[in-house]
Write an enzyme that holds these catalytic residues in place. Sequence first.
Site, PDB file in Angstrom:
ATOM      1  N   CYS A  90       0.924  -1.148  -0.141  1.00 21.92           N
ATOM      2  CA  CYS A  90      -0.081  -0.108   0.140  1.00 21.92           C
ATOM      3  C   CYS A  90       0.923   1.333   0.038  1.00 21.92           C
ATOM      4  O   CYS A  90       1.852   1.299   0.511  1.00 21.92           O
ATOM      5  CB  CYS A  90      -0.886   0.109   1.076  1.00 21.92           C
ATOM      6  SG  CYS A  90      -2.055   1.208   1.412  1.00 21.92           S
ATOM      7  N   ASP A 130       0.278   3.573   1.907  1.00 25.68           N
ATOM      8  CA  ASP A 130       0.321   4.184   3.247  1.00 25.68           C
ATOM      9  C   ASP A 130       1.678   4.589   3.804  1.00 25.68           C
ATOM     10  O   ASP A 130       2.681   3.556   3.761  1.00 25.68           O
ATOM     11  CB  ASP A 130      -0.286   3.181   3.994  1.00 25.68           C
ATOM     12  CG  ASP A 130      -0.611   3.780   5.513  1.00 25.68           C
ATOM     13  OD1 ASP A 130       0.332   4.232   6.250  1.00 25.68           O
ATOM     14  OD2 ASP A 130      -1.870   3.614   5.857  1.00 25.68           O
ATOM     15  N   ARG A 148       2.938   4.647   6.573  1.00 25.39           N
ATOM     16  CA  ARG A 148       3.389   4.021   7.770  1.00 25.39           C
ATOM     17  C   ARG A 148       3.992   2.647   7.394  1.00 25.39           C
ATOM     18  O   ARG A 148       4.539   2.005   8.347  1.00 25.39           O
ATOM     19  CB  ARG A 148       2.311   3.731   8.803  1.00 25.39           C
ATOM     20  CG  ARG A 148       1.684   5.183   9.109  1.00 25.39           C
ATOM     21  CD  ARG A 148       0.226   4.755  10.032  1.00 25.39           C
ATOM     22  NE  ARG A 148      -0.588   4.557   8.959  1.00 25.39           N
ATOM     23  CZ  ARG A 148      -1.793   3.940   9.329  1.00 25.39           C
ATOM     24  NH1 ARG A 148      -2.303   4.184  10.771  1.00 25.39           N
ATOM     25  NH2 ARG A 148      -2.632   3.829   8.543  1.00 25.39           N
ATOM     26  N   HIS A 203      -1.939  -4.246   5.521  1.00 28.71           N
ATOM     27  CA  HIS A 203      -1.488  -3.365   6.693  1.00 28.71           C
ATOM     28  C   HIS A 203      -2.851  -3.341   7.477  1.00 28.71           C
ATOM     29  O   HIS A 203      -4.015  -3.242   6.729  1.00 28.71           O
ATOM     30  CB  HIS A 203      -0.705  -2.310   6.733  1.00 28.71           C
ATOM     31  CG  HIS A 203      -1.306  -1.254   6.076  1.00 28.71           C
ATOM     32  ND1 HIS A 203      -2.200  -0.256   6.648  1.00 28.71           N
ATOM     33  CD2 HIS A 203      -1.405  -0.916   4.432  1.00 28.71           C
ATOM     34  CE1 HIS A 203      -2.738   0.706   5.676  1.00 28.71           C
ATOM     35  NE2 HIS A 203      -2.163   0.347   4.516  1.00 28.71           N
ATOM     36  N   CYS A 253      -5.926  -0.025   6.957  1.00 25.15           N
ATOM     37  CA  CYS A 253      -6.039   0.486   5.617  1.00 25.15           C
ATOM     38  C   CYS A 253      -7.230   1.199   5.238  1.00 25.15           C
ATOM     39  O   CYS A 253      -8.542   0.929   5.384  1.00 25.15           O
ATOM     40  CB  CYS A 253      -5.747  -0.617   4.708  1.00 25.15           C
ATOM     41  SG  CYS A 253      -5.879  -0.095   3.092  1.00 25.15           S
TER      42      CYS A 253
END
Length: 725
Positions: A550, A552, A554, A611, A614
């Site tokens: 992803c 993302d 993080r 993760h 999400c």
Amino acid sequence: MTVRNGILRYDLPASLVVFLIAVPLSLGIAVASGAPLAAGLISAAVGGIVAGFLGGSAVQISGPAAGLSVVFAELVHTYGWRATCMITLLAGVVQLLLGLFRVARAALAVSPAVVHGMLAGVGVVIALSQLHMVLGGSPQRSAVENLLELPAQIADLHGHAAAVGLLTIAVLLVWSRLPRKMRVIPAPLAALVISALAAGLLGWDVTRVDLSGLFTQIQLPVLPSGDWHGIVGAVLLVALLAGVESLLCSVAIDGHRVDLDKELTGQGIANVVAGALCALPVAGGIVRSTANKTAGARSRWSTILHGCWVLVFCLGLGWTVRLIPMESLAALLVFIGIQMINLGHVRKVHGHGEVPIYVVTLISVVLLGLGEGVLMGLALAALLTLRRLTWVSVQARQHDDGRWHVAVNGSLMFLGVPRLAAALRSVPAGADVDLDLNIDFMDNAAFETIHTWRLEHERGGGSVQIDELHDEWYTIAASGSRMFPAKTPPKAPDRWWLPWTHRRLVPRQGGPAALESGAKEFHERTAPLVRAIFTELAHKQMPSHLFITCADSRVVPSLITASGPGDLFTLRNIGNLVPRCGLGPTDDSVAAAIEYATQVLHVRTITVCGHSGCGAMAGLLSGGVKAGSMPGLRRWLRHGNHSLARYIDDHDGPGAGPLDRLCRLNVLQQLENLRTYRRVDELVRSGQLELVGLYFDIGAARVEVLSAVGEDVSGSARRTGNMVL
């Protein structure tokens, strides 16, 4: 808002709440300490007014401390009441001097496991002794005797006395479960009032509290007589225990805003006054301080006013205390003692491997005494700290090419020599050895062990290549130069894995300035270490993995897989989605990455990593509502419809909640979507390519293998599991 308005709006109501809690607690602690009941109330008033006015904490409430009741009761028995008050006064002088010399922060060096274990042990001692009074009997001299006598005490209950004590405990247990409106009255006060009313209305024969002559019979302290070594030890014990408890409590309540030296000075003056008035020692109390903060206190005026209310109560309403049965106070102490055994503290120290310190301190306090228990806890804490400081890891293994690799990590000193020598002896004679020393200290015993072994091994036909990854301890010692006097800090980059907001050398505001500073740090610290690797990679990349994850922020692939430059060919998008081949709307960027990875780079593994939490999966669960006015995102999320359908059909799928379950099932679905690409499917069937599903739990910083797919002519998964890496 003016200061006066703040006092009237916040501190005044909070002071009344704490006052209602402090009065019964002070009376109970006085009972446990073997002191006159008036001494507990005077201590509460002095702690509130003097320590509150002169201390360095804004909302900490000081007064008689349950943690000191055991040692104080022993001092009263040994030296007498008035002499023990002089010990309190002298302990206050010691605290005052320590505060003036600004050594208060040294108290924070005491392991919290020792403090919590001490308080838990005191709680056990208090509960066992006062339980006998609740049951209508008399406490014994020690906790062990109280425990041994308990069965006989239970078998011989003393009617009314036991009834009022058990009623008090019942009210304390039930009160926290009542509606919030009723819980405005503190549980200790409610329990004492209800038990007093029950005893009065039913005519029970109980022992009444006596506060007669509260101020008319105040006596001055006298110097204790006896062995001066014991007297000095008692003064230091009271000073240190009260001081450490107050400082730790103030840090817990006020954080690092508290002026610790000023707080210790204020506590010292308060104990001088308390000793002069023949009151109990003063210390910060976590129960009253927490109640004060919860009630909305903003400044020290809440503490001072609470002391004033206690003083007014003693002058005008002291007669009401005579209605309280002594057995009710004993029951309150049993309840307080049990509360001092805080399981939350056990969980905290467990995370740092300090449960043995907590347990040893607790048991030692119960069996041996408070001072002995604290010393036992401190001794064990010192031993465990020494063990951690001297920790060393030694691993020896043989590679496929026949070379041996010995890795030494930690602090290499004489305590680790036996383990080091055993690992070196496991290397056969004549072998080629790579010895990695990742150490921050080496003493002479360790150096002699390595150097002697190296000379003998090389004389036997072997070779030894030593690579010092940290500092050149071995090289310096072998050259005959003077060794460094202490451990050296690591030379690693300044926590490169931390986000910008947590780092010292990069601007916290982010933006271009953060990127510029980050690049500068890379050039100065990291580039020299990895330049040789990038020089080699500059001509050609040969990654072994296509890593689809992803976008993302993080999720950091190189961090959670411990991979380096050239290992991962990375593809990132919203939701780590792989559109099915030939299914619209088409997305050539994903297809191009898959084609390039499998046909040009010839990767051996394709990993799909999802993760927790999400946002794309949350958007799917909301039916596109969370996508809002983002048409591109809504179109992209259509590629997750198969994951959503799988979620609806699979009610027993993995996951702690709906979103977590969809995030995990989405990874498995994307692995199936990869098989819709003809080249990927052919490589998987021929065993040349493996598909792996990973799941990164952000909150736990944990990576799990959800699925691995290899050669399988039936097209189903060859291995599935939920293994934690």
